[in-house]
Design a protein around this motif. Structure first.
Motif, PDB file in Angstrom:
ATOM      1  N   VAL A   1      45.754  37.304  25.453  1.00 24.25           N
ATOM      2  CA  VAL A   1      44.894  38.005  26.593  1.00 24.25           C
ATOM      3  C   VAL A   1      45.431  38.533  27.933  1.00 24.25           C
ATOM      4  O   VAL A   1      46.308  38.275  28.215  1.00 24.25           O
ATOM      5  N   ALA A   2      44.374  39.410  28.559  1.00 29.34           N
ATOM      6  CA  ALA A   2      44.924  39.906  29.661  1.00 29.34           C
ATOM      7  C   ALA A   2      44.688  39.058  30.850  1.00 29.34           C
ATOM      8  O   ALA A   2      43.942  38.051  30.919  1.00 29.34           O
ATOM      9  N   PRO A   3      45.507  39.107  31.804  1.00 30.18           N
ATOM     10  CA  PRO A   3      45.384  38.205  32.846  1.00 30.18           C
ATOM     11  C   PRO A   3      44.075  38.666  33.808  1.00 30.18           C
ATOM     12  O   PRO A   3      43.541  39.460  33.851  1.00 30.18           O
ATOM     13  N   ASP A   4      43.477  37.430  34.314  1.00 23.25           N
ATOM     14  CA  ASP A   4      42.001  37.373  35.099  1.00 23.25           C
ATOM     15  C   ASP A   4      42.443  37.837  36.424  1.00 23.25           C
ATOM     16  O   ASP A   4      42.840  36.718  37.321  1.00 23.25           O
ATOM     17  N   LEU A   5      42.701  38.922  36.920  1.00 23.50           N
ATOM     18  CA  LEU A   5      43.274  39.598  38.093  1.00 23.50           C
ATOM     19  C   LEU A   5      42.124  39.393  39.173  1.00 23.50           C
ATOM     20  O   LEU A   5      40.871  39.554  39.136  1.00 23.50           O
ATOM     21  N   HIS A   6      42.496  38.920  40.634  1.00 22.56           N
ATOM     22  CA  HIS A   6      41.655  38.634  41.395  1.00 22.56           C
ATOM     23  C   HIS A   6      42.337  39.386  42.699  1.00 22.56           C
ATOM     24  O   HIS A   6      43.609  39.353  42.689  1.00 22.56           O
ATOM     25  N   SER A   7      41.632  40.295  43.477  1.00 23.69           N
ATOM     26  CA  SER A   7      42.216  40.963  44.464  1.00 23.69           C
ATOM     27  C   SER A   7      41.750  40.983  45.851  1.00 23.69           C
ATOM     28  O   SER A   7      40.386  40.544  45.940  1.00 23.69           O
ATOM     29  N   SER A   8      42.503  41.154  46.934  1.00 19.83           N
ATOM     30  CA  SER A   8      41.644  41.069  48.273  1.00 19.83           C
ATOM     31  C   SER A   8      42.766  41.882  49.201  1.00 19.83           C
ATOM     32  O   SER A   8      43.770  42.312  48.766  1.00 19.83           O
ATOM     33  N   SER A  12      44.132  46.110  56.893  1.00 18.51           N
ATOM     34  CA  SER A  12      44.163  47.527  56.302  1.00 18.51           C
ATOM     35  C   SER A  12      45.099  48.148  55.623  1.00 18.51           C
ATOM     36  O   SER A  12      45.024  49.352  54.850  1.00 18.51           O
ATOM     37  N   ASP A  13      46.436  47.665  55.348  1.00 20.66           N
ATOM     38  CA  ASP A  13      47.648  48.301  54.635  1.00 20.66           C
ATOM     39  C   ASP A  13      48.118  47.469  53.530  1.00 20.66           C
ATOM     40  O   ASP A  13      49.064  47.717  53.215  1.00 20.66           O
ATOM     41  N   THR A  14      47.311  46.276  53.198  1.00 16.05           N
ATOM     42  CA  THR A  14      47.834  45.425  52.007  1.00 16.05           C
ATOM     43  C   THR A  14      46.918  45.144  51.047  1.00 16.05           C
ATOM     44  O   THR A  14      45.620  44.938  51.513  1.00 16.05           O
ATOM     45  N   ILE A  15      47.325  44.927  49.963  1.00 13.95           N
ATOM     46  CA  ILE A  15      46.271  44.377  48.836  1.00 13.95           C
ATOM     47  C   ILE A  15      47.009  43.263  48.073  1.00 13.95           C
ATOM     48  O   ILE A  15      48.283  43.445  47.598  1.00 13.95           O
ATOM     49  N   VAL A  16      46.468  42.050  47.865  1.00 14.28           N
ATOM     50  CA  VAL A  16      47.202  40.877  47.414  1.00 14.28           C
ATOM     51  C   VAL A  16      46.446  40.862  45.860  1.00 14.28           C
ATOM     52  O   VAL A  16      45.053  40.609  46.056  1.00 14.28           O
ATOM     53  N   ILE A  17      47.137  40.629  44.612  1.00 14.61           N
ATOM     54  CA  ILE A  17      46.750  40.429  43.607  1.00 14.61           C
ATOM     55  C   ILE A  17      47.054  39.109  43.183  1.00 14.61           C
ATOM     56  O   ILE A  17      48.390  38.512  43.132  1.00 14.61           O
ATOM     57  N   THR A  36      41.773  46.341  34.203  1.00 15.86           N
ATOM     58  CA  THR A  36      41.909  47.210  35.390  1.00 15.86           C
ATOM     59  C   THR A  36      40.849  46.888  36.097  1.00 15.86           C
ATOM     60  O   THR A  36      39.617  46.793  35.799  1.00 15.86           O
ATOM     61  N   ILE A  37      41.290  46.870  37.457  1.00 14.80           N
ATOM     62  CA  ILE A  37      40.276  46.424  38.595  1.00 14.80           C
ATOM     63  C   ILE A  37      40.414  47.423  39.714  1.00 14.80           C
ATOM     64  O   ILE A  37      41.668  48.132  39.617  1.00 14.80           O
ATOM     65  N   SER A  38      39.487  47.464  40.351  1.00 15.05           N
ATOM     66  CA  SER A  38      39.676  48.442  41.748  1.00 15.05           C
ATOM     67  C   SER A  38      39.502  47.626  43.188  1.00 15.05           C
ATOM     68  O   SER A  38      38.815  46.362  43.169  1.00 15.05           O
ATOM     69  N   GLN A  39      40.201  47.932  44.103  1.00 14.95           N
ATOM     70  CA  GLN A  39      40.343  47.164  45.360  1.00 14.95           C
ATOM     71  C   GLN A  39      40.424  48.315  46.409  1.00 14.95           C
ATOM     72  O   GLN A  39      41.489  49.113  46.410  1.00 14.95           O
ATOM     73  N   ILE A  40      39.673  48.014  47.506  1.00 18.15           N
ATOM     74  CA  ILE A  40      39.739  49.045  48.477  1.00 18.15           C
ATOM     75  C   ILE A  40      40.252  48.193  49.890  1.00 18.15           C
ATOM     76  O   ILE A  40      40.138  46.994  49.947  1.00 18.15           O
ATOM     77  N   THR A  41      41.257  48.988  50.702  1.00 17.58           N
ATOM     78  CA  THR A  41      41.785  48.333  51.732  1.00 17.58           C
ATOM     79  C   THR A  41      40.749  48.103  52.851  1.00 17.58           C
ATOM     80  O   THR A  41      39.823  49.074  52.724  1.00 17.58           O
ATOM     81  N   ARG A  42      40.957  47.471  53.859  1.00 19.38           N
ATOM     82  CA  ARG A  42      39.881  47.246  55.010  1.00 19.38           C
ATOM     83  C   ARG A  42      40.126  48.389  55.797  1.00 19.38           C
ATOM     84  O   ARG A  42      41.255  49.022  55.941  1.00 19.38           O
ATOM     85  N   PRO A  43      39.317  48.715  56.413  1.00 23.64           N
ATOM     86  CA  PRO A  43      39.255  50.000  57.379  1.00 23.64           C
ATOM     87  C   PRO A  43      40.224  49.892  58.611  1.00 23.64           C
ATOM     88  O   PRO A  43      40.473  48.845  58.929  1.00 23.64           O
TER      89      PRO A  43
END
Length: 770
Positions: free
Chosen positions: A161-168, A172-177, A239-246
């Motif tokens: 199975v695919a991994p259950d990705l969680h993002s945050s 404003s310049d980083t994303i953690v999965i 596939t997931i989407s994540q926006i960076t902080r403003p």
């Protein structure tokens, strides 16, 4: 092909013959014992229509037979390959066979799983499988005749199975999965693509988290992830989407909104990727907006606000902006009140407000007039009139401007006393009080009090009726205007008014004589005159007195209703309850007594008003006579001749009232003489002789003949007289009667008949009859 049939009695065996219908191939048959009811024929051609015949045999004889047509199943398919693209399915590719209308893919595993999936063509996919599990796959072709034998099987394993990705985005310049470990996975692949760009960043890792840094603020990134099994097969995609902080908002501007409302407006420049902006004050208030401004409301006056702004999106908030300070204008006074120090002099007063340079107080009356005063103190004074409502508000000022509108207080002065109070006696025990409406009065309280009672009425109208008062009492009447706020004005003057006198109570009516009655009553009033009214059918009589009785001249034979009332300067009382009065009947105006016989008289009288019956009496020391009649005449017998009688009459009304009437006396005539006889004398003379009654009376003797009449009279006391020159040969009626005092002849004395005959030259006499 398998055939089923019903048993035949006496059959020792059954024969099945399969003959191709559209093929030159030879027939195929099979033999079965007599106890069998189902059998199969082998070595038939696939996808071919056969005529099936069943015969029941007895040794060499056919007892019965039956036929049917059926098609054989298609040829067995051949699996070319089987593979797994998803962790819950396997796709099978196979060769198609002629005559097959569909195919069945059979999947099995060592744990007892078994499934059949119908597909129309190749390739076909079996779903609802377990990830990373080995399955044995086979395919069967299907037509109207049934399904073929399973194909040669092939093994295939599903992927992981695919991994259950969680993002945050922590900044404003980083994303953690991060994700949880996937069973049977040996490593993971993540690929990041920035939205609107072809830039790709890939990472392979055996860990369960990855951090992407140096990213654009407020930008959306797509992250695709896969897990790999030990065999090197790539598992499912996710596939997931994540926006960076403003980024931090810039050019923040803080100012108060125009107008008298106390609001704080915050303005800023837009930053990429921000959905909302939130302005936070050091007082704990905040406002949020998706536009480029927001309003913090309401504010607390007299405060120094420190404002910071953050931008937010789905990832979170940005760092706060540089703080901005703002000092607000002063608060209005917490409490404002109005006091009436003395009547007509009022003051607006308020509590102290910090950071204030001066105050302006506004006072407006309900007639529209307004005044104000400017002071650095805590009070302003103004003139206030009764019956008015005054509204007041106080504004505080400092270098930042005016305070918001403060509380509006109202003060209502007590209503004015009415000046035109009118107290009228509208009935004996009711006072009507009226006045002109006064300003500020919502209710009027009218109070009337005397020595023993206190009566009041409340009404919104400027009129009041106080009823059920005590008669002949002096009341003090006060009209007090009232308002809900101030209550009643207790300074209004009193007005006095006396009620009408009490009605007297008639105690007795006494008839003094036939034409006068005396009326007695109680007297409880002070300085009252009393009037008595006797109302009859034809007349109305009155008398007045300040005491407790008076006399009324009444008419005989009348019925009156007697009532009394009292009169004072205050008015007239109600009449007393009336008492009926019936006077005695009137006496007849005329009465005559006529003697009919020596012992009987006829009394007649004129009609008398009110009389129904009469009692007439003749009385003397020698006896009396009486009769009771409803007529106006009466015969009285058993009187004595030559006697003087007193004549009286009693008139009775229908209710028994009696009036005694007296008249002139009556003297009965002298008694008629007795023993009247004639004696013959000389020279045609007759002497009439009688025996006189006691007393000296004059008598007259009358002889009545057919051709001549004779009369002779005597002096008092004489008992005989002579009648000369009598004509003989006649029958004479002889009557001797006394004369009344008036000289008239008594007419009721008895008569006697005498026959006077001629005897020579002289008369002769003989008694003829009585």
């Amino acid at each position: 092909m398998t055939v089923r049939w019903s048993g035949q009695s006496g059959a020792s065996s059954y024969k099945i013959t399969a003959t191709p219908k559209n093929s030159p191939e030879p027939s195929v048959f099979a033999q079965f014992s007599g106890s069998t009811v189902m059998g199969s024929v082998n070595s038939l051609s696939p996808n071919t229509v056969y005529k099936m015949r069943v015969e029941a045999m007895d040794n060499a004889n056919v007892l019965s037979s039956a036929e049917t047509e059926e098609t054989t199943a298609p040829e067995v398919p051949f699996i070319e390959q089987a593979y797994s693209k998803h962790s819950d399915s396997i796709t099978v590719e196979f060769r198609l066979v002629i005559g097959a209308t569909s195919y069945i893919i059979r999947a099995e595993n060592e744990d007892g799983f078994f499934s059949e999936t119908r597909v129309l063509t190749s390739p076909g996919t079996v779903i609802n499988l377990l990830p990373y599990t080995q399955y044995t796959l086979s395919v069967m072709s299907v037509n109207t005749g049934g399904r073929s034998q399973p194909s040669l099987s092939m093994n295939s394993k599903t992927v992981v199975v695919a991994p259950d990705l969680h993002s945050s985005s922590p900044s404003s310049d980083t994303i953690v999965i991060n994700w949880n470990p996937v069973n049977n996975a040996v490593f993971y692949t993540l690929v990041m693509i920035m939205e609107g760009s072809n830039m790709r960043v890939g990472r392979n890792t055996s860990e369960t988290n990855v951090t992407f840094s140096d990213l654009q603020p407020g930008t959306t990134y797509s992250i695709k992830g896969n897990a790999w099994d030990p065999d090197g097969n790539q598992g499912d995609d996710i596939t997931i989407s994540q926006i960076t902080r403003p980024s931090v908002p810039g050019d923040v501007l803080v100012q108060l909104t125009p107008g008298r409302s106390l609001d704080l407006a915050v303005y800023w420049q837009a930053v990429r990727g921000a959905d909302t902006y939130t302005a936070v004050s050091s007082t704990g208030q905040n406002c949020s907006s998706s536009d480029l401004y927001c309003i913090i409301s309401p504010l607390n006056c007299s405060q120094n606000h420190t404002i910071t702004l953050v931008a937010s999106n789905q990832a979170g908030t940005s760092d706060p902006s540089n703080p901005e300070d703002l000092l607000t204008f002063p608060c209005p006074p917490d409490s404002v009140w109005i006091e009436e120090v003395t009547t007509g002099n009022c003051s607006v007063m308020w509590s102290v407000v910090p950071w204030v340079n001066y105050y302006i107080a506004y006072v407006k009356s309900d007639d529209g007039l307004e005044e104000n005063c400017n002071t650095t103190g805590r009070a302003c004074h103004f003139q206030c009139k009764c019956g008015y409502t005054y509204l007041s508000t106080v504004f505080a000022y400092n270098q930042a401007g005016s305070s918001p509108p403060g509380q509006i207080v109202n003060y209502t002065t007590i209503p004015c006393c009415p000046e035109d109070v009118s107290v009228s006696l509208i009935s004996t025990e009711t006072l009507e009080i009226s006045w002109s409406a006064v300003r500020g009065a919502e209710l009027y309280e009218t109070i009337a009090a005397d020595r023993s009672e206190w009566i009041h009425c409340n009404d919104t109208a400027p009129v009041c009726a106080l009823s059920d008062l005590t008669c002949d009492s002096l009341y003090s009447v006060v009209v007090r205007p009232c308002s809900e706020i101030q209550g009643c004005n207790n300074t209004c003057g009193a007005h006095t008014r006396r009620t009408a006198p009490c009605a007297p109570v008639i105690l007795n009516v006494t008839q003094v004589n036939s034409s006068t009655v005396e009326v007695f009553w109680t007297a409880t009033n002070t300085q009252a005159n009393y009037s008595v009214i006797s109302a009859g059918h034809t007349d109305s009589l009155t008398c007045s007195s300040s005491g407790t009785s008076c006399y009324i001249s009444v008419s005989c034979g009348s019925v009156y209703e007697v009532s009394a009332y009292a009169t004072t300067a205050a008015g007239q009382s109600l009449p007393s309850y009336s008492i009926p009065l019936e006077t005695g009947p009137c006496c007849p105006e005329t009465l005559t007594v006529e003697q009919v016989t020596q012992s009987m008289t006829n009394v007649t009288w004129s009609p008398a008003t009110g009389a129904q019956s009469f009692v007439t009496s003749l009385t003397s020391p020698r006896g009396h006579a009486k009769c009771h009649t409803m007529d106006t005449h009466c015969l009285l017998g058993c009187i004595t001749c030559g006697t003087s009688y007193n004549v009286s009459l009693e008139a009775f009304s229908i209710t028994g009232h009696k009036t005694e009437c007296r008249y002139h006396g009556f003297s009965s005539s002298a008694c008629c003489p007795s023993s009247v006889k004639l004696y013959r004398m000389a020279n045609n003379t007759l002497r009439v002789y009688w025996r006189s009654s006691p007393g000296l009376y004059n008598y007259t003797a009358d002889l009545y003949g057919t051709s001549s009449n004779y009369t002779c009279s005597t002096t008092q006391g004489a008992t005989a007289c002579d009648v000369s020159n009598i004509m003989c040969g006649e029958v004479y009626t002889v009557v001797v009667a006394p004369l009344t005092q008036e000289g008239s002849k008594v007419t009721f004395c008895p008569r006697k008949l005498y026959s006077v005959s001629c005897s020579g030259n002289t008369v002769g006499m003989g008694v003829y009859s009585n």
